[in-house]
Every structure is written in structure tokens, then in C-alpha cells.
Design an enzyme around this catalytic site. Structure first.
Site, PDB file in Angstrom:
ATOM      1  N   HIS A 213       0.801  -1.219   0.000  1.00 18.05           N
ATOM      2  CA  HIS A 213       0.000   0.000   0.000  1.00 18.05           C
ATOM      3  C   HIS A 213       0.837   1.273   0.000  1.00 18.05           C
ATOM      4  CE1 HIS A 213       0.668   1.302   4.221  1.00 18.05           C
ATOM      5  NE2 HIS A 213       0.872   0.009   4.428  1.00 18.05           N
ATOM      6  N   ASP A 214       0.375   2.268  -0.748  1.00 17.71           N
ATOM      7  CA  ASP A 214       0.955   3.610  -0.780  1.00 17.71           C
ATOM      8  C   ASP A 214       2.382   3.641  -1.329  1.00 17.71           C
ATOM      9  OD1 ASP A 214      -1.093   5.515   0.488  1.00 17.71           O
ATOM     10  OD2 ASP A 214      -1.012   3.891   1.962  1.00 17.71           O
TER      11      ASP A 214
END
Length: 304
Positions: A213-214
């Protein structure tokens, strides 16, 4: 934009700051920006959160508020962060394979058994092979090829340990795939907590690669099979990661770095160099060390 008072009312908590203090978004601590909410629920991380780029801190203790910032005082910041995610980005069930709200560009081919979620945008002249999954709000640019079984937009691997088990941090972000990207079969690219996981233009990803994620991957990178990239990693342009590379979270891999197979990238590394081993070192130095290890038996025999 929302106000501090509005956010406090949604989660039912007290706050420190002006009623109309501006709130533009929210994210986890590695990737927050001014205007964002960040949460913190352990004294060990209070200073890091209070001094982060975030201007609103969701915290479980009333502390001195840094100048120019605001506080949301909660008995359970993790829970209330999830409450905000559910409020602003609620899960919406699907009942068709390609959502009516999806936008698909001219010349794009979507093979059977793909799932295209709500508000997905796919550009021109793309090819999605059978069984590709694009969760809600995914953005795919032009001339992108995605092979069978790849999943874009699963939740972040982010949990809080509680007495009754693990409590999941909900994900309300997106996956953004830029133009001319190639993604192999059976890859998994997780969406951001509330921001974007991004694959830069021209990057090519082999089969069975995981992106957390991210994470932001730059332009024209090459990433070989079975590589595992953790959350909140920045991979700059024209980086090469060979097979079975693994990374820790929150690090940066510099422009044009080359990471050889089975390396564990345990820290940020400069661009323009070649790396190998766990913990990671420049490959030339690491290979010298390995050669010297092989000489140890001869050295011991001479000492005898």
C-alpha cells in the site's frame, strides 16, 4: 474540504483548534501531507505524529498542540480512523462484472471473467487478459497490458493487535497505473490506505510480484518475478529489481539503482549503484566478502 468540527462530530470526540480548521484528507504517517489527519495511539510515536507533515492529529491523549495544527482527542484513534474511512469511502457491493460507473477508453480490450469495479477508469488501447480484477476507483492509463489473475486494489496489510485478535485498518485509497505499463500474471498491487499506490509510466512488472500500500514506483522501472515490495516504499525512475527481491517499508530506492536477485533491501539505498545481499550492500563489496569467507578454511589450515 471539511472542517475540524465536522470531523469531530462524525467520530464523536473532543478537539483542540478552531471550528473551521481546514481538513483536506487523511493518511497513515509515512505518506501524510499538510491538511491531512494522521492517527497515533501509542506514546512512543506521539512526537513523530505531532511533528509529521499532517496538520490534524487524531490522538488518545490531550497533549500540547503544535503551532498551526489541530488535535482530535479520541479514546481509540485506530477505531475512529476506520470510522472516517467508512464514512467517506464506504464499501459498495457490485452486482455486475463491469460497473456502470466505470469508464473504458477506445480500443481497450477486456477479456472474459474480468471484474471492473465502481468508478474505475481505463484508458485507450489497453489489454486486460482473463480474470484481471480492478477494485473500485482504480485508475489505468493508456496502452497498459495486464496479464491474467492480477489484482489491483486489495486492502493494505495493516493490523492492530487487540486482546480478541487483529483489527484491520480499512483501506479507502486507490491504485493508479500510468501509461505504457506492463504487468505480468498473478501480481497483487494493494491500494493506498487513503492515498494512491502508483506505478509510473513505462514500468514493466513480471509475474507474481507484490506491491504494498501507498508505494510509489517511478517511470521505466523493471521488476522481476517474485519480488515483494512493502508499503510506503518510494522506488525512483529506471530502477531494476531482479527476482525475489524483498524490501522493508518506508524506504527509498534511488534512480537507476540495480538490486540483484534475492536481496533484502533493509534500508534506503542510493541510485546509480548495484546492490546484493541481506542486509543490502553494494554488490561489489558483498561479493568480495563472500569470496573472503570461502578462504577461511585455507587460512585456518595455514595457522595450524
Amino acid at each position: 474540504m471539511h472542517t475540524l468540527k465536522e470531523i469531530a462530530e462524525i467520530i464523536g470526540c473532543q478537539y483542540i483548534g478552531a471550528d473551521d480548521f481546514a481538513v483536506h484528507g487523511m493518511n497513515e504517517i509515512h505518506v501524510v501531507e499538510p491538511g491531512d489527519i494522521v492517527f497515533v495511539d501509542h506514546p512512543k510515536y506521539y512526537d513523530k505524529a505531532l511533528q509529521s507533515a499532517a496538520t490534524i492529529v487524531l490522538i488518545n491523549k490531550e497533549v500540547e498542540c503544535p503551532k498551526g495544527k489541530a488535535l482530535l482527542i479520541s479514546d481509540d484513534p485506530f477505531r475512529d480512523f476506520n470510522t472516517l474511512t467508512k464514512h467517506f469511502r464506504p464499501f459498495v457491493a457490485a452486482n455486475v462484472s463491469i460497473a456502470a460507473s466505470a469508464t473504458i477508453g477506445e480500443g481497450t480490450v477486456i477479456q472474459p471473467n474480468c471484474f471492473i469495479g465502481h468508478n474505475v477508469t481505463i484508458g485507450k488501447n489497453c489489454l486486460l487478459h482473463a480474470n484481471v480484477i480492478a477494485y473500485d476507483n482504480t485508475v489505468i492509463g493508456d496502452n497498459v497490458i495486464i496479464h491474467s489473475g492480477t489484482i489491483l486494489g486489495a486492502d493494505a496489510f495493516y493490523y492492530k493487535k487487540r486482546p480478541e485478535g487483529f483489527d484491520q485498518l480499512l483501506s479507502g485509497g486507490r491504485v493508479v497505473i500510468e501509461d505504457n505499463v506492463g504487468i505480468g500474471a498473478l501480481c497483487t498491487i494493494d491500494k493506498g490506505v487513503t492515498g494512491d499506490t502508483t506505478i509510473g509510466a513505462g514500468t514493466k512488472i513480471d509475474n507474481q510480484v507484490h506491491v504494498g500500500h501507498d508505494t510509489v514506483i517511478g517511470k521505466k522501472c523493471l521488476i522481476a518475478s517474485q519480488t515483494g515490495i512493502a508499503g510506503c516504499v518510494i522506488i525512483e525512475d529506471e530502477v531494476t529489481l531482479w527476482g525475489q527481491v524483498g524490501t522493508t517499508s518506508g524506504i527509498t530506492i534511488g534512480t537507476k539503482a540495480v538490486v540483484l536477485g534475492q536481496t533484502g533491501v533493509t534500508k534506503s539505498i542510493e541510485g546509480g549503484k548495484s546492490y546484493f545481499g541481506t542486509p543490502v550492500e553494494e554488490s561489489r563489496e558483498k561479493l568480495k566478502q563472500l569470496a573472503n569467507v570461502k578462504r577461511i578454511p585455507d587460512i585456518l589450515n595455514k595457522l595450524k
